[in-house]
Design an enzyme around this catalytic site. Sequence first.
Site, PDB file in Angstrom:
ATOM      1  CB  CYS A  47       7.815  11.667   8.736  1.00 19.16           C
ATOM      2  SG  CYS A  47       6.829  10.595   7.663  1.00 19.16           S
ATOM      3  CB  ALA A 323       3.059  10.457   9.520  1.00 14.40           C
ATOM      4  CG  HIS A 447     -13.570 -13.012  -9.115  1.00 14.15           C
ATOM      5  ND1 HIS A 447     -13.150 -13.733  -8.011  1.00 14.15           N
ATOM      6  CD2 HIS A 447     -13.424 -13.833 -10.199  1.00 14.15           C
ATOM      7  CE1 HIS A 447     -12.788 -14.948  -8.409  1.00 14.15           C
ATOM      8  NE2 HIS A 447     -12.941 -15.027  -9.740  1.00 14.15           N
TER       9      HIS A 447
END
Length: 479
Positions: A47, A323, A447
Amino acid sequence: MVVGELVQEYDVVVIGGGPGGYHAAIRAAQLGRSVVIIEKEKLGGVCLHSGCIPSKVLAAAAAKLHAIRNSSLFGILTGEVEFDLAGLTGHKNKVIEQLHAGVAALCRENRIEVVYGSAYFLQEDRIAVESGDHYQVFQYKNAIIATGSSPAIPEGIICDGEQIFTGRSITSIQVVPEKLLVYGSNYIALETALSFKQFGADVTIILDGRKSDFSFDASINRELERILKKHGIKVVKDATLQKAMVENEKVEIFLQTEKEALNLQGSHLCVSLAPKPNLEELGLDRIGVELTEEGYINIDEQCRTSKQNVFAIGDVTSGPPLAVKAIKQGKTAAETIAGQTAEADLNLLPMIVHTIPPIATAGLTEAEAISEGYEIEASQFPLATNGYAAIHNQRDGFVKVVLDKKNDILLGVHIFGFGAVELISAGTIAMEMAARDEDLTFPHYPHPSVNEALLEAVEAIKGRAIHLAFPKRKEKVKS
């Protein structure tokens, strides 16, 4: 074993120092266990050194290139943009070195011994480690197998690291391919294709195993087909790779479809298939660890194998080779060893793909939910009508939700577009808590933000989405 051989004793022996292995080791050490990691190559595993991290460095560079090439919309004029693979490689190597040093430091701070070499079981409580002429024996109370996986290569194909690569080795390629052929349909194949397209390669994806499509929800597959076409990436479906030949620094591949034989030519080939578990050298037969029919180690929800004191995690077990799975399983195994109640439930594993734009999914697709007997409702909200996506000129894609019609419980979240990787955690947490639609529509959403797309996707189920021109149905008004 030689008579009189010194045996070192540990509470927990972890075989493999990848993400799952070192998470398991550190968690066990936190819980007061003496721990040794046996690593064949480098801490961090595939990884860190050739998988997740380097591939995401390439994907990040591709995303930045794409953004820079479209920066004139924001009044940013750059002129002609050049890409330097050598410079990116230097950054990639630096990132790997820094993270590798970080993992090593964590092991030292947690007093975890790290031994390098090849491990194999001698008996139910002993493991041998060989490194050249050096031989050691470790006695353990519990062992955790975290040896990961290796690339699966079709018979007769030789990945030489010059013209033909695996999905892992291509992260170390020294040149940008003129014409890249990618054989595979997993997330690595997609990330490789999109990244190298941005770097300047002509790219063709050949779906493996005669697949007719990718394995995402049907809505994502349809949008993905459009996006790949938009990027100029060709896709070949329903084909099997029969042979690959290298001649004069060119690659020719021979494909078989249901109707005909095809051959394609390119400068380089990347083969990215489901990996195979690394089990052959462990001597599992000596201690009687049982395997599944597919060749993975059989485990329970605590990651315990058929031997009470031996656990297995990550790619050596069934399920997606991710992973995130290995990390969760590693912690579960360590906590179980320490006597805590723990469980690794893989039903809601999030899966992300760093394409342009990114993909993130968790839970059931529409088709999966129907096949499992659910009566469903599904809706999707296009990012084209999300204000924050418009600000960033990231209008491609959508947020889709799948709900159980009988009780309004959320079953699946599928996101294709700007912010997908970060937003998927909200969907995963909601599903873990068995959230209903009202649990998602009640809270406040910032927002402007992409978060609002998840809100409106859920609201669209009952025709309440404000920014959809044609609601699914009108809400009845009580007098």
